[in-house]
Design a protein around this motif. Structure first.
Motif, PDB file in Angstrom:
ATOM      1  N   ASP A 208       0.877  -1.174   0.000  1.00 16.41           N
ATOM      2  CA  ASP A 208       0.000   0.000   0.000  1.00 16.41           C
ATOM      3  C   ASP A 208       0.917   1.228   0.000  1.00 16.41           C
ATOM      4  O   ASP A 208       1.614   1.497   0.981  1.00 16.41           O
ATOM      5  CB  ASP A 208      -0.887  -0.027   1.251  1.00 16.41           C
ATOM      6  CG  ASP A 208      -1.762   1.229   1.375  1.00 16.41           C
ATOM      7  OD1 ASP A 208      -1.526   2.208   0.635  1.00 16.41           O
ATOM      8  OD2 ASP A 208      -2.668   1.219   2.226  1.00 16.41           O
ATOM      9  N   GLY A 209       0.938   1.944  -1.083  1.00 20.13           N
ATOM     10  CA  GLY A 209       1.857   3.074  -1.251  1.00 20.13           C
ATOM     11  C   GLY A 209       1.470   4.308  -0.466  1.00 20.13           C
ATOM     12  O   GLY A 209       2.112   5.357  -0.604  1.00 20.13           O
ATOM     13  N   HIS A 210       0.430   4.214   0.329  1.00 14.92           N
ATOM     14  CA  HIS A 210       0.085   5.315   1.220  1.00 14.92           C
ATOM     15  C   HIS A 210       0.220   4.916   2.696  1.00 14.92           C
ATOM     16  O   HIS A 210      -0.156   5.677   3.578  1.00 14.92           O
ATOM     17  CB  HIS A 210      -1.340   5.824   0.932  1.00 14.92           C
ATOM     18  CG  HIS A 210      -1.484   6.344  -0.475  1.00 14.92           C
ATOM     19  ND1 HIS A 210      -0.667   7.309  -1.006  1.00 14.92           N
ATOM     20  CD2 HIS A 210      -2.332   5.992  -1.473  1.00 14.92           C
ATOM     21  CE1 HIS A 210      -1.015   7.554  -2.257  1.00 14.92           C
ATOM     22  NE2 HIS A 210      -2.016   6.761  -2.579  1.00 14.92           N
ATOM     23  N   ASP A 211       0.748   3.706   2.920  1.00 15.55           N
ATOM     24  CA  ASP A 211       0.948   3.214   4.293  1.00 15.55           C
ATOM     25  C   ASP A 211       2.434   3.376   4.620  1.00 15.55           C
ATOM     26  O   ASP A 211       3.287   2.649   4.123  1.00 15.55           O
ATOM     27  CB  ASP A 211       0.524   1.737   4.348  1.00 15.55           C
ATOM     28  CG  ASP A 211       0.766   1.107   5.718  1.00 15.55           C
ATOM     29  OD1 ASP A 211       1.600   1.634   6.496  1.00 15.55           O
ATOM     30  OD2 ASP A 211       0.141   0.072   5.994  1.00 15.55           O
ATOM     31  N   MET A 212       2.720   4.368   5.470  1.00 15.81           N
ATOM     32  CA  MET A 212       4.119   4.717   5.745  1.00 15.81           C
ATOM     33  C   MET A 212       4.918   3.551   6.320  1.00 15.81           C
ATOM     34  O   MET A 212       6.074   3.350   5.971  1.00 15.81           O
ATOM     35  CB  MET A 212       4.203   5.904   6.703  1.00 15.81           C
ATOM     36  CG  MET A 212       3.878   7.219   6.055  1.00 15.81           C
ATOM     37  SD  MET A 212       5.073   7.609   4.727  1.00 15.81           S
ATOM     38  CE  MET A 212       4.507   9.254   4.299  1.00 15.81           C
ATOM     39  N   LYS A 213       4.276   2.784   7.191  1.00 16.95           N
ATOM     40  CA  LYS A 213       4.988   1.658   7.779  1.00 16.95           C
ATOM     41  C   LYS A 213       5.343   0.646   6.689  1.00 16.95           C
ATOM     42  O   LYS A 213       6.477   0.147   6.634  1.00 16.95           O
ATOM     43  CB  LYS A 213       4.111   1.011   8.861  1.00 16.95           C
ATOM     44  CG  LYS A 213       4.819  -0.020   9.698  1.00 16.95           C
ATOM     45  CD  LYS A 213       4.059  -0.238  11.019  1.00 16.95           C
ATOM     46  CE  LYS A 213       4.786  -1.238  11.895  1.00 16.95           C
ATOM     47  NZ  LYS A 213       4.521  -2.629  11.565  1.00 16.95           N
ATOM     48  N   ALA A 214       4.391   0.400   5.811  1.00 18.96           N
ATOM     49  CA  ALA A 214       4.622  -0.557   4.726  1.00 18.96           C
ATOM     50  C   ALA A 214       5.730  -0.064   3.788  1.00 18.96           C
ATOM     51  O   ALA A 214       6.600  -0.840   3.358  1.00 18.96           O
ATOM     52  CB  ALA A 214       3.331  -0.776   3.940  1.00 18.96           C
ATOM     53  N   ILE A 215       5.713   1.235   3.485  1.00 20.52           N
ATOM     54  CA  ILE A 215       6.736   1.794   2.584  1.00 20.52           C
ATOM     55  C   ILE A 215       8.123   1.648   3.218  1.00 20.52           C
ATOM     56  O   ILE A 215       9.061   1.142   2.593  1.00 20.52           O
ATOM     57  CB  ILE A 215       6.451   3.289   2.262  1.00 20.52           C
ATOM     58  CG1 ILE A 215       5.102   3.456   1.554  1.00 20.52           C
ATOM     59  CG2 ILE A 215       7.566   3.866   1.393  1.00 20.52           C
ATOM     60  CD1 ILE A 215       4.646   4.910   1.417  1.00 20.52           C
ATOM     61  N   CYS A 216       8.239   2.096   4.471  1.00 22.73           N
ATOM     62  CA  CYS A 216       9.557   2.073   5.127  1.00 22.73           C
ATOM     63  C   CYS A 216      10.068   0.647   5.294  1.00 22.73           C
ATOM     64  O   CYS A 216      11.263   0.384   5.120  1.00 22.73           O
ATOM     65  CB  CYS A 216       9.487   2.782   6.476  1.00 22.73           C
ATOM     66  SG  CYS A 216       9.141   4.545   6.306  1.00 22.73           S
ATOM     67  N   THR A 217       9.182  -0.269   5.598  1.00 21.59           N
ATOM     68  CA  THR A 217       9.595  -1.671   5.751  1.00 21.59           C
ATOM     69  C   THR A 217      10.084  -2.220   4.418  1.00 21.59           C
ATOM     70  O   THR A 217      11.132  -2.873   4.332  1.00 21.59           O
ATOM     71  CB  THR A 217       8.408  -2.529   6.269  1.00 21.59           C
ATOM     72  OG1 THR A 217       7.931  -1.938   7.467  1.00 21.59           O
ATOM     73  CG2 THR A 217       8.846  -3.958   6.531  1.00 21.59           C
ATOM     74  N   ALA A 218       9.333  -1.942   3.357  1.00 19.91           N
ATOM     75  CA  ALA A 218       9.683  -2.487   2.036  1.00 19.91           C
ATOM     76  C   ALA A 218      10.989  -1.909   1.505  1.00 19.91           C
ATOM     77  O   ALA A 218      11.722  -2.582   0.771  1.00 19.91           O
ATOM     78  CB  ALA A 218       8.548  -2.227   1.052  1.00 19.91           C
ATOM     79  N   LEU A 219      11.269  -0.644   1.868  1.00 18.69           N
ATOM     80  CA  LEU A 219      12.462   0.021   1.324  1.00 18.69           C
ATOM     81  C   LEU A 219      13.693  -0.140   2.212  1.00 18.69           C
ATOM     82  O   LEU A 219      14.791   0.291   1.840  1.00 18.69           O
ATOM     83  CB  LEU A 219      12.193   1.512   1.115  1.00 18.69           C
ATOM     84  CG  LEU A 219      11.053   1.862   0.152  1.00 18.69           C
ATOM     85  CD1 LEU A 219      10.988   3.376  -0.055  1.00 18.69           C
ATOM     86  CD2 LEU A 219      11.228   1.164  -1.191  1.00 18.69           C
ATOM     87  N   ALA A 220      13.525  -0.767   3.350  1.00 24.96           N
ATOM     88  CA  ALA A 220      14.656  -0.902   4.279  1.00 24.96           C
ATOM     89  C   ALA A 220      15.783  -1.723   3.648  1.00 24.96           C
ATOM     90  O   ALA A 220      15.517  -2.675   2.910  1.00 24.96           O
ATOM     91  CB  ALA A 220      14.185  -1.565   5.562  1.00 24.96           C
ATOM     92  N   PRO A 221      17.027  -1.335   3.930  1.00 24.55           N
ATOM     93  CA  PRO A 221      18.168  -2.051   3.335  1.00 24.55           C
ATOM     94  C   PRO A 221      18.153  -3.542   3.666  1.00 24.55           C
ATOM     95  O   PRO A 221      18.521  -4.366   2.840  1.00 24.55           O
ATOM     96  CB  PRO A 221      19.380  -1.372   3.967  1.00 24.55           C
ATOM     97  CG  PRO A 221      18.893  -0.061   4.467  1.00 24.55           C
ATOM     98  CD  PRO A 221      17.436  -0.208   4.756  1.00 24.55           C
TER      99      PRO A 221
END
Lengths: 278, 318
Positions: A208-221
């Motif tokens: 979900d590209g508007h869910d900040m937690k989901a974005i940060c988790t997916a983009l984490a190194p």
């Protein structure tokens, strides 16, 4: 930074963006609203960048391939301290460095000049390859639109990234399902995108590209799979945050009139008040 | 055709790659990027020496140029090598946005330019690249005339920070310059002094222009010969003096006469000292079947053909 804090910043960015489009009488409001959360998460949580040293060699690279949403990037850069906040009011004015598409030679924080679609990902592949050759730890992120994935150059780059095993490269597709003139589904429907990337040897994840937690988790190194470039298909809404713009083809680059501007700002301010209450 | 015996002709690609190897041995940041063109770009030895620094993106020219721009952003010094026709034609927008407008430190190396692919036909001819690339701000456009100038220009390109388009041929040419020649961008080389007219050429045409000047001398016509490797920025001063001091100019290029060296020279001539001109090149057609040398002769650019055009032109002198 917490997801709530990021959402508050993203809301502020949407309000500044909407005001700038209204005042400039131009912009790509729909795509700017859809990408706002992704850019906020990148610049305030994910990227190793320094506004005081924007060219430091070991910075993470962020390429905004959907260059027509430059305004969203400018607002994020101003909030992050790369450019003065008051400069946003010069957007599109004669000789402003805040052009309709970003210019790396004028705006700190911009890595490559985009505008024509299908350019950012090949350049990002070159960046990631450079880091690999130098045994450098920095990571390259590139944000494309979903309509933009119709450009063949992207698939040239997708092949090469897999061949080069660039696990230091992350592609984020802003999947708002709408391109300039129509819905993707009614043009060249690439959905579902993730299986196509996987077929080319990438890892791919839908979020979900508007869910900040989901974005940060997916983009984490640490979410990287060794030897594979990573794609995050961010499911978003064009015009996110303003009810009458949401998921509407017409709001690709329509400019709000006074009443629409007032209503859009009111909605975003209501959202801000609720968030800051939490 | 009275070009020298084949024994004294040299393929400039060899000078390009051996110079690139010398530079790469001294500078770890130098990388070669190609599109499945290791053989035609003569990068085999480079690949054997530095396999990880030879980046082959496959048959994908748009990605080729984009990757080059990204490598430059990441601190590398990329020499992006591909057949000139595909490099400039297929990836023109990448050259414009990712290299020229972004002003990235990318060296675009157009191999087998002009009509080097001769009989393969117009799809493989690169006779529009001067026009396309010189229209773009920031890019220095260079077409060396022999192996010595090729080596010198390659060395210069590596030392210069900014986009360069090196237009190279595979058609054999004799040596014109002496060892130790230093390449100066934007500066024409006076190869022969003369006062009756000026021949301006670059790339594979420079040695033909020199031979034409010898033919003209036998007829008592003294031609100045300028080698104008840099098409952008063009050497305005040399052109203006050639016009005012010799009163007539013939340009010779392995390129269409629309938008290339001849056009660049004419732009300066009309703005500074209008004199009669003749632009020799591909005359605005898709070339018929034939080798590069055959086609150059056919298009009036044998030494004798150039001399004839020159003798005809000076009849129009004021």
């Amino acid at each position: 930074m917490s997801p709530t804090e990021l959402k508050i910043i993203a809301n502020r960015i949407r309000r500044r963006d909407l005001r700038a489009v209204y005042e400039a009488g131009a912009g790509h409001i729909g795509g700017e609203m859809s990408v706002a959360d992704i850019l906020t998460a990148l610049f305030f949580d994910v990227l190793n960048v320094d506004p005081d040293d924007p060219q430091k060699p070991d910075r993470d690279r962020l390429v905004l391939s959907k260059g027509h949403t430059a305004l969203a990037l400018y607002v994020v850069l101003s909030e992050r301290g790369f450019i003065p906040k008051e400069e946003i009011s010069t957007f599109l004015k004669p000789y402003s460095r805040l052009n309709g598409h970003p210019d790396r030679n004028k705006v700190p924080g911009v890595e490559t000049n985009t505008g024509p679609l299908g350019h950012g990902l090949p350049v990002a592949v070159g960046m990631a390859k450079a880091a690999r050759l130098s045994n450098a730890a920095w990571h390259t992120y590139v944000v494309t639109g979903d309509g933009e994935m119709q450009e063949g150059s992207n698939w040239e780059a997708i092949m090469a990234a897999a061949q080069f095993k660039l696990d230091n490269l992350t592609l984020i597709i802003d999947h708002n399902r709408i391109q300039q003139g129509a819905r993707l589904a009614d043009t060249n429907n690439l959905a579902p995108l993730a299986p196509k990337l996987e077929a080319f040897g990438w890892t791919a994840e839908d979020i979900d590209g508007h869910d900040m937690k989901a974005i940060c988790t997916a983009l984490a190194p640490e979410a990287v799979v060794t030897g594979k470039p990573r794609c995050v298909v961010a499911h978003t809404n064009k015009g996110q945050g303003v009810s009458f713009m949401t998921d509407k083809v017409a709001w690709h680059h329509k400019v709000p009139d006074a009443e629409q501007f007032r209503q859009g700002m009111a909605e975003l301010e209501t959202e801000a008040a609720i968030r800051e209450d939490v | 055709m009275n070009i020298p015996e084949s024994g004294s002709l040299h393929d400039c690609r060899d000078a390009f790659t051996s110079t690139l190897e010398t530079l790469a041995a001294q500078n770890d940041d130098i990388v070669a990027v190609c599109n499945d063109s290791v053989g035609s770009s003569k990068l085999g030895r480079f690949r054997d020496k530095w396999p990880e620094r030879l980046i082959n993106v496959g048959i994908a020219e748009q990605n080729l140029v984009g990757v080059g721009a990204g490598l430059a952003n990441g601190g590398k010094l990329p020499f992006v090598c591909a057949a000139a026709c595909f490099l400039t034609g297929r990836a023109l927008e990448q050259i414009k946005a990712d290299v020229a407008y972004s002003n990235t430190n990318v060296k675009l190396c157009g191999i087998s330019s002009g009509m080097a692919y001769g009989e393969l036909g117009p799809t493989h001819h690169s006779t529009e690249d001067f026009a396309w690339i010189r229209a773009l701000p920031n890019v220095v456009v260079v077409a060396p005339a022999d192996r010595i100038e090729t080596a010198a220009a390659t060395e210069w390109a590596a030392s210069f920070t900014g986009p360069v388009f090196l237009r190279l041929s595979r058609v054999g040419v004799p040596d014109i310059f002496s060892d130790g020649h230093r390449f100066e961008p934007g500066r024409a080389n006076l190869l022969r002094q003369g006062t009756d007219l000026t021949l301006i050429a670059n790339g594979t045409l420079t040695h033909r222009a020199l031979s034409a000047a010898s033919i003209l001398a036998e007829k008592g016509i003294e031609a100045r010969v300028l080698n104008m490797a840099t098409v952008r920025p063009i050497d305005r001063a040399s052109i203006a003096s050639a016009a005012s001091e010799t009163g007539a100019i013939v340009t010779c290029e392995e390129h269409t006469i629309y938008g290339g060296l001849g056009s660049a020279v004419a732009e300066v001539v009309v703005e500074t000292a209008p004199v009669p001109m003749k632009r020799l090149g591909v005359p605005g057609i898709f070339a018929p079947t034939g080798s590069a040398n055959f086609l150059l002769d056919e298009f009036g650019m044998s030494p004798r053909g150039i001399a004839e055009s020159a003798a005809e032109l000076i009849k129009n002198k004021a």
